[in-house]
Design a protein around this motif. Structure first.
Motif, PDB file in Angstrom:
ATOM      1  N   ILE A  61       5.473   2.786 -12.110  1.00 13.06           N
ATOM      2  CA  ILE A  61       4.701   1.874 -11.269  1.00 13.06           C
ATOM      3  C   ILE A  61       4.447   0.557 -12.008  1.00 13.06           C
ATOM      4  O   ILE A  61       3.485  -0.152 -11.728  1.00 13.06           O
ATOM      5  N   VAL A  93       2.541  -3.683  -5.382  1.00 11.77           N
ATOM      6  CA  VAL A  93       1.604  -2.640  -4.947  1.00 11.77           C
ATOM      7  C   VAL A  93       0.176  -3.094  -5.232  1.00 11.77           C
ATOM      8  O   VAL A  93      -0.142  -3.504  -6.342  1.00 11.77           O
ATOM      9  N   VAL A 126      -3.359   6.807  -8.810  1.00  7.67           N
ATOM     10  CA  VAL A 126      -2.014   7.339  -9.023  1.00  7.67           C
ATOM     11  C   VAL A 126      -2.086   8.684  -9.724  1.00  7.67           C
ATOM     12  O   VAL A 126      -1.424   9.657  -9.341  1.00  7.67           O
ATOM     13  N   THR A 174       0.842  -1.187   0.000  1.00 11.82           N
ATOM     14  CA  THR A 174       0.000   0.000   0.000  1.00 11.82           C
ATOM     15  C   THR A 174       0.881   1.242   0.000  1.00 11.82           C
ATOM     16  O   THR A 174       1.754   1.383   0.850  1.00 11.82           O
ATOM     17  N   VAL A 175       0.665   2.110  -0.968  1.00 11.67           N
ATOM     18  CA  VAL A 175       1.386   3.382  -1.009  1.00 11.67           C
ATOM     19  C   VAL A 175       0.513   4.437  -0.348  1.00 11.67           C
ATOM     20  O   VAL A 175      -0.614   4.705  -0.800  1.00 11.67           O
ATOM     21  N   SER A 199      -0.531  10.397  -2.089  1.00 11.64           N
ATOM     22  CA  SER A 199       0.746   9.685  -1.971  1.00 11.64           C
ATOM     23  C   SER A 199       1.868  10.384  -2.713  1.00 11.64           C
ATOM     24  O   SER A 199       3.046  10.233  -2.362  1.00 11.64           O
ATOM     25  N   ASN A 230      -2.597  -1.144  -3.530  1.00 10.62           N
ATOM     26  CA  ASN A 230      -3.418   0.056  -3.384  1.00 10.62           C
ATOM     27  C   ASN A 230      -2.531   1.294  -3.372  1.00 10.62           C
ATOM     28  O   ASN A 230      -1.389   1.252  -2.892  1.00 10.62           O
ATOM     29  N   VAL A 231      -3.074   2.384  -3.890  1.00 11.27           N
ATOM     30  CA  VAL A 231      -2.414   3.689  -3.816  1.00 11.27           C
ATOM     31  C   VAL A 231      -3.436   4.679  -3.270  1.00 11.27           C
ATOM     32  O   VAL A 231      -4.515   4.836  -3.847  1.00 11.27           O
ATOM     33  N   LEU A 286      -2.333  -3.871  -9.036  1.00  7.68           N
ATOM     34  CA  LEU A 286      -2.784  -2.485  -9.002  1.00  7.68           C
ATOM     35  C   LEU A 286      -3.970  -2.274  -9.935  1.00  7.68           C
ATOM     36  O   LEU A 286      -4.967  -1.647  -9.578  1.00  7.68           O
TER      37      LEU A 286
END
Length: 836
Positions: free
Chosen positions: A234, A215, A248, A193-194, A222, A217-218, A240
């Motif tokens: 990414i 990854v 993002v 998670t970012v 962030s 979740n973002v 993702l």
């Protein structure tokens, strides 16, 4: 005495030079290392892959040292105390296990340090204390948590490559850091998670690589604090997905983003992707210049999605996707892109590819999202539809569309206004180039190589009048180019400078083939089937290189030699490659060997060029003057020369007449039998002109396949369909010769059905019937295709002769399925064709 002294002096000089060269390549302080003087003062040292266990002591004037791929397990304290001008050290791929500050004592000027791929497990807090000028540090693939040891990184560090586990560590505070690489592609990374605080410690970052970090979740926010962020990668975070991409992009308007990479954020074996407007919505408020979206199984774009891309976009990478052609593609015309790569479409996938396990629910299979993408018929358009407008961005200069392996012909298209300069369509299956594609007036580079093309129209290249480089190697253009006697195919490209026609099975090129190419510099014709240079060259005043290697040339004729010499008088820099040809060294080719020994034209690959003598020996042509002198002695007899010349002339005329007859053998035989049949009919007074054809079809088959013809084909076509067929066992006139019966039957039948099998190919009379039918279609039916192939058994292309493959390419064939459902379709199709 003087000569002896001169020899001794030269020997001494050579030895001195050898010693100097040795000193430059082998370091005096360690024989396993190589030294290179970068200028008069500093030395670069390469000790990589030298099986070292200890670091050698380096002289003070060493500016860089490469110690990678050795067995070094420690750095002795104060080992570099005299190396204050050393700026770069590479210690990657060794066995280092611990760090402390005294190991780097004296390295006051070090700028770049690589210690990736070691076994570092512990470190002191001040390990990098002496490295105050360090700007580049790579410590990936080690077994240490830098946070646990509270390691302080150099304050002026600009680039850091480090492993990162977000659940256990935090990114160290480095106030001036510009590039952070935590990618799992080159190290270990786990960032499920970012969050807004994940990279809060590096707010000045310019480039951030979190590819392959698993990854899932973002969160919003962030990246919004990274005002200087210009590159974000990414990629390879397959959990993702595109809904995560939206999270993002929501922060990117607050950054300085220029390059965004989201390659393969979609799993290989999930359903195809439809890009929605919301995925790109926030990008329209950025100054994005490059976008990378390779390997995402993208098939469709929602109407308006492409319009969300910003005005600043210049490069788009979308290779290895499943993009379908639809009306939405007309949105690309308004884009300002200059480069696009959509290669590798519909490429095959590896079945053993490992799929990443996601920690969040797989929303792609919830509700209706997991269902296949359905669109109206008018949304997805293929090349075989009436769609004849090709949308192209107005400022596009480079287009890559290679290795898609799409099987299409290239018909005539209307092309939107463009300034495209570079087009690569190689490694597809564009098997027929019809065109023209109106227009690509600005194209300078065109690559159509490796397309298995066997046909090109005389107007196709009218689309690219200004092209300077044309690559069409590894096709089958030998089927069409020899017939272009007036040079109409190439006449539309007067600016052409480089042309590659290698590996095209070309037997010869007409004299006027390159009549319009006065500016050509390089011609590549290697790997063809040419036995001489028959095309005009004396007008090519800029020609520098001609490659005719690996053909079937026994000697370069006087005509071609004269043209090359004319070009040399103007250019003074002409070369030719004739290696790999079955050249001959005999009295017949003595003029050619003499030319090779006297010409000032450069002959490339002389060491690979040889010739066959009259007694069967192979002689190298590295020094052709020796071969010429030998031939002069052998061919000095004038009478022998006369006899040889006359014999050669007779032989040449015989071969020429035989070749003409052989090339037209079927036409001549057809004409003979047709005249004979006509004469016999007139004598008998039975000529009937009431009907044009006596039979609906002539059935050509081998006797081994008679059960299929008599038991199945005749009942279905004659009894049920009411067709009148001609069968040689039943309908040939007794007393007439077989060939006459065959030509008469074919001439009096509207169609010819070939019952193809391995037995058919082995039968002389069957192949006779096949060739007579082809001649009939060409010369008596105005090239109407009257042949129809029925395959009784599975036959691979390699089993079929070229003349049968040509007919198969035109799709005039059908396979006998031998099953209940397939039989019905088969017989219905056959009745339909023969009833037309």
């Amino acid at each position: 005495m003087a000569n002896t002294l001169l020899i001794l002096f030269l020997t001494f000089f050579v030895l001195i030079m050898a010693v100097k060269v040795q000193m430059k390549t082998t370091c005096f302080f360690n024989q396993r290392c190589r030294c290179k003087t970068s200028n008069k003062t500093y030395v670069d040292v390469d000790c990589s892959q030298a099986k070292l266990r200890d670091i050698p002591y380096l002289p003070r004037n060493v500016s860089s040292v490469d110690l990678s791929y050795n067995y070094i397990n420690k750095i002795p304290e104060h080992h570099f105390k005299y190396n204050d001008i050393l700026t770069e050290i590479n210690l990657s791929n060794n066995r280092l296990h611990s760090l402390n500050k005294e190991m780097f004592y004296g390295l006051n000027g070090i700028l770049k340090l690589q210690m990736n791929n070691n076994n570092i497990t512990k470190s002191t807090e001040d390990a990098f204390l002496y490295l105050r000028k360090l700007s580049y540090l790579d410590v990936k693939v080690n077994n240490i948590s830098w946070s646990n040891y509270n390691v302080t990184f150099p304050p002026f560090l600009l680039t850091l490559k480090i492993d990162f586990n977000a659940s256990k560590e935090i990114i160290p505070e480095i106030p001036h850091l510009e590039t952070l690489d935590v990618s799992g592609l080159s190290g270990h990374c786990y960032v499920p998670t970012v969050k807004a605080d994940t990279f809060r410690s590096v707010p000045t970052i310019h480039e951030l690589d979190i590819s392959a970090c698993r990854v899932n979740n973002v969160y919003n926010g962030s990246f919004s604090f990274m005002r200087n962020l210009s590159m974000l990668d990414i990629s390879f975070n397959t959990c993702l997905r595109f809904d995560g991409l939206e999270n993002v992009t929501v922060d990117l308007p607050f950054t300085s983003i220029k390059i965004l990479k989201f390659n393969k954020i979609h799993k290989t074996f999930q359903m195809n992707t439809k890009v929605l407007k919301q995925h790109f919505l926030h990008l329209r408020y950025t100054n994005l210049q490059e976008m990378h979206g390779d390997s995402n199984r993208i098939q469709l774009f929602e109407d308006g999605a492409i319009q969300q891309l910003p005005f600043s976009i210049r490069k788009i990478f979308m290779s290895d996707n499943e993009i379908s052609y639809g009306q939405y593609l007309f949105d690309v015309i308004a884009l300002q892109i200059e480069f696009v790569n959509v290669s590798l479409l519909f490429s095959s996938r590896r079945n053993n590819e490992h799929e990443e396990m996601c920690e969040r629910p797989d929303e792609s299979c919830c509700n209706q999202v997991c269902k296949p993408i359905h669109t109206p018929d008018e949304t997805i358009l293929r090349y075989n539809t009436p769609w004849r407008v090709l949308p192209i961005p107005r400022k596009l200069k480079t287009a890559l569309y290679k290795e898609c392996y799409l099987r299409y012909e290239i018909p005539q298209f209307t092309v939107s206004e463009n300034i495209v300069e570079y087009v690569d369509l190689s490694y597809n299956i564009f098997y027929s180039w019809i065109g023209p594609l109106l227009t690509f007036d600005h194209v300078l580079f065109l690559d159509l190589s490796n397309n298995i093309c066997s046909n090109v129209s005389k107007v196709f290249f009218k689309s690219v009048p200004n092209v300077t480089t044309l690559l069409v190697q590894n096709n089958l253009l030998g089927f069409v180019l020899p017939d272009d006697n007036e040079g109409e195919i190439m006449e539309h490209m007067p600016a052409l400078q480089i042309v590659n026609l290698a590996e095209n099975r070309i037997p010869s090129l007409p004299y006027n083939f390159f009549k319009s190419q006065a500016n050509v510099i390089d011609i590549k014709l290697g790997g063809n089937m040419m036995d001489d240079i028959t095309f005009q060259m004396n007008h090519m005043k800029k020609l520098s290189h001609l490659d005719i290697s690996n053909n079937r040339i026994s000697s370069v004729g006087a005509h071609a030699r004269g043209h090359l010499e004319e070009v040399y008088k103007v250019k003074n820099n002409v070369s030719i490659d004739i290696s790999g040809n079955p050249l001959k060294c005999s009295c017949d080719t003595i003029d050619f060997i003499k030319w090779m020994s006297t010409t000032k034209i450069t002959i490339h690959n002389k060491h690979k060029t040889s010739c066959l003598t009259s007694d069967g020996h192979t002689e190298s042509l590295r020094k052709p003057n020796r071969i010429f002198e030998k031939l002069q002695m052998e061919c000095s007899s004038y009478s022998s020369l006369i006899v040889g010349t006359v014999a050669s002339l007779v032989f040449f005329l015989f071969i020429l007449i035989w070749g003409i007859c052989y090339r037209n053998r079927w036409r001549l035989r057809y004409m003979y039998y047709m005249v004979k049949n006509k004469y016999q009919v007139q004598n008998k007074g039975n000529y009937d002109n009431d009907s044009q054809y006596e039979y609906d079809a002539f059935i050509s088959y081998d006797n081994s396949d008679r059960f299929f013809v008599h038991d199945k084909l005749l009942p279905c076509l004659e009894r049920e369909a009411g067709l009148k067929l001609c069968i040689h066992k039943r309908d040939f006139l007794p007393g007439n010769d077989i060939a006459g019966n065959i030509t008469s039957a074919i001439h009096n039948s509207r169609k010819v059905v070939i019952v193809m099998s391995h037995n058919y190919l082995d039968s002389y009379w069957c192949m006779f019937e096949y060739n007579m039918a082809k001649v009939e279609s060409i010369y008596s039916r105005n090239k109407e295709n009257i042949l129809f192939l029925v395959f009784l058994e599975q036959m691979s292309p390699k089993d079929l002769p070229m003349m049968v493959l040509e007919l198969v390419q035109s799709h005039s064939y059908i396979e006998y399925p031998n099953d209940e459902f397939g039989d019905t379709v088969f017989w219905n199709k056959l009745k339909e064709v023969l009833s037309q």
